[in-house]
Design an enzyme around this catalytic site. Structure first.
Site, PDB file in Angstrom:
ATOM      1  N   ASN A  56       0.854  -1.189   0.000  1.00 15.34           N
ATOM      2  CA  ASN A  56       0.000   0.000   0.000  1.00 15.34           C
ATOM      3  C   ASN A  56       0.896   1.247   0.000  1.00 15.34           C
ATOM      4  O   ASN A  56       1.702   1.430   0.916  1.00 15.34           O
ATOM      5  CB  ASN A  56      -0.903  -0.049   1.247  1.00 15.34           C
ATOM      6  CG  ASN A  56      -1.826   1.153   1.347  1.00 15.34           C
ATOM      7  OD1 ASN A  56      -1.402   2.285   1.114  1.00 15.34           O
ATOM      8  ND2 ASN A  56      -3.072   0.925   1.703  1.00 15.34           N
ATOM      9  N   HIS A 103       0.923   6.269   1.860  1.00 15.82           N
ATOM     10  CA  HIS A 103       1.640   7.249   2.693  1.00 15.82           C
ATOM     11  C   HIS A 103       2.830   7.888   1.997  1.00 15.82           C
ATOM     12  O   HIS A 103       3.387   8.860   2.514  1.00 15.82           O
ATOM     13  CB  HIS A 103       1.965   6.649   4.053  1.00 15.82           C
ATOM     14  CG  HIS A 103       0.694   6.370   4.803  1.00 15.82           C
ATOM     15  ND1 HIS A 103      -0.232   7.362   5.063  1.00 15.82           N
ATOM     16  CD2 HIS A 103       0.156   5.226   5.279  1.00 15.82           C
ATOM     17  CE1 HIS A 103      -1.276   6.829   5.674  1.00 15.82           C
ATOM     18  NE2 HIS A 103      -1.070   5.536   5.816  1.00 15.82           N
ATOM     19  N   HIS A 162      -5.712   3.591  -1.562  1.00 13.91           N
ATOM     20  CA  HIS A 162      -7.024   3.976  -1.050  1.00 13.91           C
ATOM     21  C   HIS A 162      -7.319   5.415  -1.482  1.00 13.91           C
ATOM     22  O   HIS A 162      -6.640   6.342  -1.043  1.00 13.91           O
ATOM     23  CB  HIS A 162      -6.987   3.867   0.491  1.00 13.91           C
ATOM     24  CG  HIS A 162      -8.296   4.157   1.164  1.00 13.91           C
ATOM     25  ND1 HIS A 162      -8.432   4.125   2.541  1.00 13.91           N
ATOM     26  CD2 HIS A 162      -9.518   4.472   0.676  1.00 13.91           C
ATOM     27  CE1 HIS A 162      -9.683   4.409   2.864  1.00 13.91           C
ATOM     28  NE2 HIS A 162     -10.356   4.634   1.750  1.00 13.91           N
ATOM     29  N   ARG A 208      -9.400   8.156  -0.794  1.00 17.33           N
ATOM     30  CA  ARG A 208     -10.370   8.572   0.226  1.00 17.33           C
ATOM     31  C   ARG A 208     -11.229   9.699  -0.320  1.00 17.33           C
ATOM     32  O   ARG A 208     -10.811  10.472  -1.180  1.00 17.33           O
ATOM     33  CB  ARG A 208      -9.639   9.031   1.495  1.00 17.33           C
ATOM     34  CG  ARG A 208      -8.903   7.915   2.209  1.00 17.33           C
ATOM     35  CD  ARG A 208      -8.335   8.413   3.535  1.00 17.33           C
ATOM     36  NE  ARG A 208      -9.368   8.522   4.533  1.00 17.33           N
ATOM     37  CZ  ARG A 208      -9.568   7.635   5.516  1.00 17.33           C
ATOM     38  NH1 ARG A 208      -8.779   6.591   5.643  1.00 17.33           N
ATOM     39  NH2 ARG A 208     -10.542   7.803   6.377  1.00 17.33           N
ATOM     40  N   ARG A 216      -6.994  12.866   1.009  1.00 15.48           N
ATOM     41  CA  ARG A 216      -5.900  13.338   1.875  1.00 15.48           C
ATOM     42  C   ARG A 216      -4.541  12.785   1.453  1.00 15.48           C
ATOM     43  O   ARG A 216      -3.528  13.359   1.782  1.00 15.48           O
ATOM     44  CB  ARG A 216      -6.176  12.992   3.339  1.00 15.48           C
ATOM     45  CG  ARG A 216      -6.137  11.526   3.630  1.00 15.48           C
ATOM     46  CD  ARG A 216      -6.246  11.237   5.121  1.00 15.48           C
ATOM     47  NE  ARG A 216      -7.588  11.484   5.630  1.00 15.48           N
ATOM     48  CZ  ARG A 216      -8.065  10.922   6.732  1.00 15.48           C
ATOM     49  NH1 ARG A 216      -7.288  10.115   7.432  1.00 15.48           N
ATOM     50  NH2 ARG A 216      -9.285  11.163   7.139  1.00 15.48           N
ATOM     51  N   GLU A 254      -8.812   0.430  -2.865  1.00 15.00           N
ATOM     52  CA  GLU A 254      -9.607   0.509  -1.631  1.00 15.00           C
ATOM     53  C   GLU A 254     -10.569   1.683  -1.746  1.00 15.00           C
ATOM     54  O   GLU A 254     -10.162   2.791  -2.100  1.00 15.00           O
ATOM     55  CB  GLU A 254      -8.692   0.733  -0.421  1.00 15.00           C
ATOM     56  CG  GLU A 254      -7.848  -0.477  -0.102  1.00 15.00           C
ATOM     57  CD  GLU A 254      -6.972  -0.245   1.119  1.00 15.00           C
ATOM     58  OE1 GLU A 254      -6.168  -1.126   1.416  1.00 15.00           O
ATOM     59  OE2 GLU A 254      -7.089   0.816   1.760  1.00 15.00           O
ATOM     60  N   THR A 305      -8.170   3.740   8.730  1.00 16.71           N
ATOM     61  CA  THR A 305      -9.385   2.914   8.750  1.00 16.71           C
ATOM     62  C   THR A 305      -9.441   2.180  10.085  1.00 16.71           C
ATOM     63  O   THR A 305      -8.694   1.241  10.315  1.00 16.71           O
ATOM     64  CB  THR A 305      -9.350   1.920   7.568  1.00 16.71           C
ATOM     65  OG1 THR A 305      -8.999   2.653   6.392  1.00 16.71           O
ATOM     66  CG2 THR A 305     -10.695   1.272   7.366  1.00 16.71           C
ATOM     67  N   GLU A 332     -10.955  -9.354   3.608  1.00 20.80           N
ATOM     68  CA  GLU A 332      -9.674  -8.971   4.201  1.00 20.80           C
ATOM     69  C   GLU A 332      -9.943  -8.678   5.664  1.00 20.80           C
ATOM     70  O   GLU A 332     -10.761  -7.809   5.984  1.00 20.80           O
ATOM     71  CB  GLU A 332      -9.090  -7.739   3.504  1.00 20.80           C
ATOM     72  CG  GLU A 332      -7.753  -7.333   4.144  1.00 20.80           C
ATOM     73  CD  GLU A 332      -6.988  -6.286   3.343  1.00 20.80           C
ATOM     74  OE1 GLU A 332      -7.059  -6.309   2.104  1.00 20.80           O
ATOM     75  OE2 GLU A 332      -6.320  -5.463   3.986  1.00 20.80           O
ATOM     76  N   HIS A 370      -3.519  -4.359   7.942  1.00 18.94           N
ATOM     77  CA  HIS A 370      -3.598  -3.181   8.818  1.00 18.94           C
ATOM     78  C   HIS A 370      -2.692  -3.335  10.031  1.00 18.94           C
ATOM     79  O   HIS A 370      -2.847  -4.259  10.825  1.00 18.94           O
ATOM     80  CB  HIS A 370      -5.023  -2.859   9.300  1.00 18.94           C
ATOM     81  CG  HIS A 370      -5.182  -1.377   9.533  1.00 18.94           C
ATOM     82  ND1 HIS A 370      -4.670  -0.755  10.641  1.00 18.94           N
ATOM     83  CD2 HIS A 370      -5.737  -0.406   8.770  1.00 18.94           C
ATOM     84  CE1 HIS A 370      -4.924   0.540  10.553  1.00 18.94           C
ATOM     85  NE2 HIS A 370      -5.566   0.777   9.428  1.00 18.94           N
TER      86      HIS A 370
HETATM   87  N1  PXP Z   1      -5.822  -3.042   4.169  1.00 19.01           N
HETATM   88  C1  PXP Z   1      -6.784  -2.092   4.213  1.00 19.01           C
HETATM   89  C2  PXP Z   1      -8.152  -2.464   3.758  1.00 19.01           C
HETATM   90  C3  PXP Z   1      -6.498  -0.789   4.647  1.00 19.01           C
HETATM   91  O1  PXP Z   1      -7.469   0.136   4.695  1.00 19.01           O
HETATM   92  C4  PXP Z   1      -5.175  -0.471   5.019  1.00 19.01           C
HETATM   93  C5  PXP Z   1      -4.835   0.906   5.449  1.00 19.01           C
HETATM   94  O2  PXP Z   1      -5.060   1.801   4.418  1.00 19.01           O
HETATM   95  C6  PXP Z   1      -4.203  -1.488   4.934  1.00 19.01           C
HETATM   96  C7  PXP Z   1      -4.559  -2.770   4.526  1.00 19.01           C
HETATM   97  C8  PXP Z   1      -2.767  -1.235   5.266  1.00 19.01           C
HETATM   98  O3  PXP Z   1      -2.639  -0.876   6.603  1.00 19.01           O
HETATM   99  P1  PXP Z   1      -1.241  -0.325   7.118  1.00 19.01           P
HETATM  100  O4  PXP Z   1      -0.991   0.958   6.374  1.00 19.01           O
HETATM  101  O5  PXP Z   1      -1.461  -0.125   8.574  1.00 19.01           O
HETATM  102  O6  PXP Z   1      -0.215  -1.359   6.790  1.00 19.01           O
END
Ligand code: PXP
Length: 251
Positions: free
Chosen positions: A11, A14, A47, A49, A53, A77, A108, A158, A197
Site C-alpha cells: 500500500n 503514505h 485507497h 479517500r 488526503r 480501496e 481505517t 480482508e 492493517h
Molecule cells: N488493508 C486495508 C483495507 C487498509 O485500509 C489499510 C490501510 O489503508 C491497509 C490494509 C494497510 O494498513 P497499514 O498501512 O497499517 O499497513
C-alpha cells in the site's frame, strides 16, 4: 499442508501523504509502486479517500496504467459511495476492497459493517463483480461479518488486523484465536482470505501461522521503514519474513 506463497500487496498511500505535506509532486506514489514491483511486491494497493488526503484521482489513473503494463494487480480501496463506485467502474482495477470511511479518522479504524447492511452492500458488490472486478470486504474477524460477506456475494474478505497488532506481543493470544477462527470460517464458505492493517515484520510472520491466509496488504510500516533502509530493502525483508514464516508452517 502446503499452500501457494502468500502474496504481498504493498500500500503506497503514505508516499502520497508525504508528497501532499508540501503540495508538490515529490515523492511520487507511482514511482514508489514501480519500485515496490521491482522489489517483489505481488500487487499494489491504494485507497482513494473521499477527502483525497493522500492518493488523488490522477494517482489512481497512473497506478491503473502502471499495474496494467507491469501485469500486477491493483487493489483499489474504496468507501461504499456512488462516487467511488463510478470511479472503480471507470478504471476497472483487478480488485476493489470496500472499506468503512469516516472523515475524522486517522486511518481505517475498524472493519466494514456488512452484517445488518446487506441491502446496501449487495448491489455494490454485484455492480463491481459484473464489471469483472474482484470484490473484497475489509471486515473485523467476527462470525456475523463473515457470514454477511458471503451472503452479499463477495469473493474475498480482508480481515482487519489492527486490533491484533496494537496488542503487546505477549497478549495477542485471544485475538489470534479470533482471527484464526474467522479465517477458517471464511475459507469454509469459499471466500479467499486476506489480512491487513498495522502489520510489521513480526506480526506479518505471526499471522501467517493461519493457513487460510492468501494475501497480506501492508503500507504504513513499509513506508516508514523505507526512511531508514529504502523501500526495496524493506519489501525484500518483509518477503523474507513471510517466506520464513511459511516455511515453519510447512514443517
Ligand atoms: N488493508 C486495508 C483495507 C487498509 O485500509 C489499510 C490501510 O489503508 C491497509 C490494509 C494497510 O494498513 P497499514 O498501512 O497499517 O499497513
Amino acid at each position: 499442508m502446503s499452500r501457494p506463497p502468500v502474496r504481498l500487496g504493498v500500500n503506497i498511500d503514505h508516499v502520497a501523504t508525504v508528497r501532499n505535506a508540501r503540495g508538490g509532486v515529490h515523492p511520487d506514489p507511482v514511482r514508489a509502486a514501480e519500485e515496490a514491483i521491482r522489489a517483489g511486491a505481488d500487487g499494489i494497493t491504494a485507497h482513494l479517500r473521499e477527502d483525497r488526503r493522500h492518493i488523488g484521482d490522477a494517482d489512481i489513473e497512473a497506478l491503473t496504467a502502471l499495474c496494467k503494463t507491469a501485469g500486477k494487480p491493483l487493489n483499489f480501496e474504496m468507501a461504499v459511495t456512488d462516487e467511488m463506485l463510478a470511479i472503480a467502474l471507470r478504471h476497472r482495477p483487478h480488485a476493489a476492497c470496500l472499506v468503512p470511511e469516516r472523515r475524522e479518522e486517522v486511518t481505517t479504524e475498524g472493519g466494514l459493517a456488512v452484517a445488518g447492511h446487506e441491502a446496501t452492500m449487495a448491489p455494490v458488490v454485484r455492480a463491481l463483480s459484473d464489471a469483472g472486478i474482484r470484490v473484497s470486504l475489509f471486515i473485523d474477524p467476527s462470525a456475523d461479518q463473515v457470514e454477511a460477506a458471503a451472503a452479499v456475494g463477495a469473493q474475498v474478505v480482508e480481515f482487519h488486523t489492527g486490533r491484533y497488532c496494537h496488542l503487546p506481543a505477549g497478549e495477542r493470544g485471544v485475538e489470534f484465536d479470533r482471527l484464526a477462527a474467522a479465517c477458517a470460517q471464511a475459507d469454509g464458505l469459499g471466500l479467499e482470505v486476506h489480512a491487513g492493517h498495522g502489520l510489521d515484520y513480526d506480526t506479518a510472520a505471526e499471522v501467517l501461522a493461519i493457513p487460510e491466509i492468501r494475501e497480506l496488504n501492508i503500507g504504513h510500516f513499509l513506508i516508514g521503514e523505507a526512511v531508514f533502509v529504502g523501500l526495496a530493502a524493506a519489501i525484500r525483508r518483509m518477503r523474507g519474513a513471510m517466506e520464513a514464516a511459511q516455511a515453519v508452517t510447512r514443517e
